[in-house]
Motif scaffolding. Sequence first.
Motif, PDB file in Angstrom:
ATOM      1  N   ASP A  92       0.830  -1.203   0.000  1.00 28.94           N
ATOM      2  CA  ASP A  92       0.000   0.000   0.000  1.00 28.94           C
ATOM      3  C   ASP A  92       0.867   1.256   0.000  1.00 28.94           C
ATOM      4  N   PRO A  93       0.429   2.319  -0.676  1.00 26.50           N
ATOM      5  CA  PRO A  93       1.179   3.582  -0.645  1.00 26.50           C
ATOM      6  C   PRO A  93       1.135   4.204   0.739  1.00 26.50           C
ATOM      7  N   PRO A  94       2.134   5.006   1.098  1.00 23.65           N
ATOM      8  CA  PRO A  94       2.147   5.641   2.428  1.00 23.65           C
ATOM      9  C   PRO A  94       0.988   6.612   2.600  1.00 23.65           C
ATOM     10  N   ARG A  95       0.489   6.683   3.840  1.00 20.60           N
ATOM     11  CA  ARG A  95      -0.540   7.673   4.163  1.00 20.60           C
ATOM     12  C   ARG A  95      -0.130   8.381   5.456  1.00 20.60           C
ATOM     13  N   GLU A  96      -0.339   9.674   5.486  1.00 16.32           N
ATOM     14  CA  GLU A  96       0.073  10.482   6.636  1.00 16.32           C
ATOM     15  C   GLU A  96      -1.111  10.737   7.550  1.00 16.32           C
TER      16      GLU A  96
END
Length: 561
Positions: free
Chosen positions: A441-445
């Motif tokens: 999964d792409p990073p999420r902040e």
Amino acid sequence: MRILCLGLFVLTVAAHAGESDLRVLIDVSGSMRQNDPHGLRIPALKLLLELLPPATRAGVWLFSETPENLISLAPVDRQWKNAAGEAAQRIHSRGRYTDIEKALQTVIADWEAPGEDRHIILLTDGMLDVAPDPALDSASRNRIERQLIPRLQALGARIYTIALSDQADHHLMRQLAIATDGWNETARSAEQLQRAFLKIVQKATPREGLPLRDNRFTVDANVREFSLLVFRRPESPATELIRPDATRWSAADHPDTVHWHPEDGFDLITVDQPMPGPWQLAARLDPDNQVMIVTDLQLKTAALPNHLAAGETLAVRAELTEHDRRITREHFLGLVKFQLLQKGPEEVQKTLIPAPEEAGVFSAATKLEKPGIYTFEVTVDGKTFQRVRKQRIEVLALPVATEVIPPRAAGEPLIVRLTPDPERIDPATFEAAALIASASDPPREMPFSSGNEAFWELPLSAPEAKRRLTVNFHIQARDREGNPLQVHLRPIELEPSQFQTHSTEADKAPQPTAKPIDWLWSGLIAAGVNLILGGAGFFGWRKLRQHARQRQEQLLNRLTT
């Protein structure tokens, strides 16, 4: 139950299984004309290349605005080292920019899935610089922090950074190293650069060694080859190596079976099939001189984490193996002594004792209270042979404590808590966010929130797919005097099991009844297949096992008589 990220690190015995993958990035921007006017990078790179063990796949790239492959990625052997040494002469200082983002993206382009034993060495002298517009530099840095670092973590890559000047981007270099559990060095001279490469290659590709005391070491009959690294100063006399029969060798006078590689600042001497007995080195004493060996009788220890927080405890474990088989014979191990020597802010010497749960494994625990650089040296003395392994770690005085609080009940979130040290951080200035990513999964902040100024919390629900999550931290804060702080926290990994309570409603629910299996017919079919296909394999396996056991018994009898 709350889990503090300060505790016991148990180091299971392990060795590098398979081929190490090492990629080197050398900065060739124009500023190197001022920071490396004498071409220090060339002999330092040659030292690194010569130290690489055979079970390594390595390559070298030059970078400024566009990366350029200098030495092809290939398995390391003598032919590769000779070609690489010649190619190192082409290192220059004609580049315009220092595009660290593009350099890292280039060397990982063929890594598509997570892997192990991956290492990148990054040598630079300047700040990240991709264009005349500072906004583009800031955007590149942001992509490194929020996209590239999580990608490197997911791929299993460790980044080792070397800053060649005080003008280097030390904040970014340290951030890359800590986030990937790599290492960070600063070098301001040719000697420091060579030793920085030595420290890093020892971490990326650790090798078996012999204890070197007062320039003396003892070779046993199980050593097939040794490589002796000797550091020299400009005023030092020529290095000499004295065999057990008193024969003296030098760079100008040695047999063809000896590979003597002299460079500015060091000699690297490799001896094939060395004579057993006491050897002596005629050279200046230096704590970084060392003897690396090739042998089937090995001391194996686990790789230490490169960074720990003050107050954590290490449980160090070690074992002896012969042809990669652990030695468990009690009579032999009763004659062997394992020692742990801890050097640094706190110096300790301990004897490793047999681990009660595993025959042939020896262990000791040490608690690290003071921050700083530590060296751990594990030695084994078997009277007729000796072995040594050295590893370095940095203990960090972290201004923020990290805590993971499991869900209190089924369906509730896990809590990640940050607690700033009020003596070092002004709580009114504290802001924190988490960058959460997984392998797919792409990073999420996500921002932390606080109901008071004692701690900040972030609730996390279990991911839909059972994946391990990596949590990086981005923190802005000032100290009590109002000065901005650079806070580098180690990332934490959250396993799917940490999102579960000890007893969930799903556990209590009745399980569906499975369709009955006709065990009689299944057993008869399985037995017939196993008998036909497994018989030959079983007898072959048993014969190989008996042969390995006999070979180990012969070795142990020889060592104890």
